[in-house]
Design an enzyme around this catalytic site. Structure first.
Site, PDB file in Angstrom:
ATOM      1  N   SER A 145       0.863  -1.180   0.000  1.00 53.00           N
ATOM      2  CA  SER A 145       0.000   0.000   0.000  1.00 53.00           C
ATOM      3  C   SER A 145       0.893   1.221   0.000  1.00 53.00           C
ATOM      4  O   SER A 145       2.058   1.157   0.412  1.00 53.00           O
ATOM      5  CB  SER A 145      -0.893   0.025   1.249  1.00 53.00           C
ATOM      6  OG  SER A 145      -1.534   1.281   1.410  1.00 53.00           O
ATOM      7  N   TYR A 158      -3.678  -0.125  10.087  1.00 55.57           N
ATOM      8  CA  TYR A 158      -3.470  -0.391   8.661  1.00 55.57           C
ATOM      9  C   TYR A 158      -2.004  -0.155   8.284  1.00 55.57           C
ATOM     10  O   TYR A 158      -1.386  -0.988   7.613  1.00 55.57           O
ATOM     11  CB  TYR A 158      -4.388   0.489   7.818  1.00 55.57           C
ATOM     12  CG  TYR A 158      -4.386   0.131   6.357  1.00 55.57           C
ATOM     13  CD1 TYR A 158      -5.053  -0.998   5.901  1.00 55.57           C
ATOM     14  CD2 TYR A 158      -3.711   0.912   5.422  1.00 55.57           C
ATOM     15  CE1 TYR A 158      -5.050  -1.350   4.552  1.00 55.57           C
ATOM     16  CE2 TYR A 158      -3.704   0.580   4.076  1.00 55.57           C
ATOM     17  CZ  TYR A 158      -4.371  -0.548   3.652  1.00 55.57           C
ATOM     18  OH  TYR A 158      -4.363  -0.883   2.313  1.00 55.57           O
TER      19      TYR A 158
END
Length: 282
Positions: A145, A158
């Site tokens: 990511s 996250y």
């Protein structure tokens, strides 16, 4: 250094986690168009079935699995090998998101996301590695990511999970250096898959506030999923170690390198509404 052999999808299988929706489904469609055989994994049985019906190729299999279940993953690896004698690639797309700041999140919520994003990735990779090693050339692609490059406020679990996946990917690449198996990381940014709209948020957050933050994040996404899928598949077949997807990923990569202690100054304002999970509605 000798150039690595490019993968040829014909007659060989790619395993895709998180295949029922989002990037996993788009990657499956792209590989299907190129003639690959696919082993499609997800917890969502209905989504997997719908995807399988939409594909035009033959030899695909679907597998409903919880990637955090060690015994189930180990058994699944054997089942995949039995149906697919030539597994040459693994692309890990399974993952979720979690909204909330440190005061709003519980330890259980943070552990859950780490289990899904990190340990699910590690579990499937470890289980399939023997099959991949039997091929003359194979590649593992982990979707990381943009938040594995730079860690924003409001995304602690996250970012933790994605930094950990990045570390796992790089360490594994170094361990397998010189072997038949290469390893690469994809850093997507701003892909319009809807993951943030369907992700989880801390139970202590007002659902309307969480939805507002998720919509603000989604409004920043510009890359079409099909375009991202082409980049991911091409990076896998070319066996690239590091691939940025989306203009924002390239910018953040450079920013984090130039000012590792100061990049948040530049990211704070664009992300202001997307990380606001405290201001009441109205």
């Amino acid at each position: 250094m000798a150039r690595m052999l490019r993968l040829d999808v014909r007659g060989r299988t790619t395993v895709i986690t998180g295949a029922a929706s989002g990037m996993g489904a788009e990657v499956a469609r792209e590989l299907d168009r190129r003639g690959a055989r696919l082993a499609l994994l997800d917890r969502n049985a209905e989504g997997l079935a719908a995807l399988a019906v939409s594909l035009t190729g033959s030899g695909h299999t679907t597998h409903v699995i919880d990637l955090t279940d060690d015994d189930a993953v180990s058994a699944l690896a054997g089942a995949i090998e039995a149906s697919h004698p030539h597994v040459q690639a693994l692309i890990t797309c399974a993952g979720s998101s979690m909204l909330g700041d440190i005061d709003q999140l519980t330890m259980a919520e943070m552990r859950w996301l780490m289990d899904v994003n990190l340990w699910g990735t590690v579990n499937m990779t470890k289980a399939l590695l023997p099959a991949l090693r039997r091929e003359p050339a194979a590649h593992i692609t982990h979707l990381v990511s943009i938040y594995g490059l730079a860690a924003p406020a409001g995304r602690i679990p996250y970012a933790m999970s994605k930094y950990a996946v990045r570390g796992f990917t790089e360490a594994l690449r170094h361990e397998l250096e010189g072997s038949e198996v290469s390893v690469g990381a994809i850093y997507p940014a701003g892909v319009k898959t809807g993951i943030i709209l369907h992700g989880r948020y801390a139970a202590s957050i007002d659902p309307a506030v969480a939805q507002r933050a998720a919509q603000a994040q989604a409004a920043m996404y510009h890359t079409e999923p099909a375009d991202a899928a082409r980049r991911i598949v091409e990076a896998t077949l070319a066996r690239r170690a590091r691939t940025m997807v989306g203009r924002e990923a390239r910018l953040v990569d450079v920013l984090a390198r130039l000012t590792p202690n100061g990049y948040w100054r530049f990211m704070r304002r664009p992300l202001r509404d997307a990380i606001d999970t405290t201001t009441p509605i109205g």
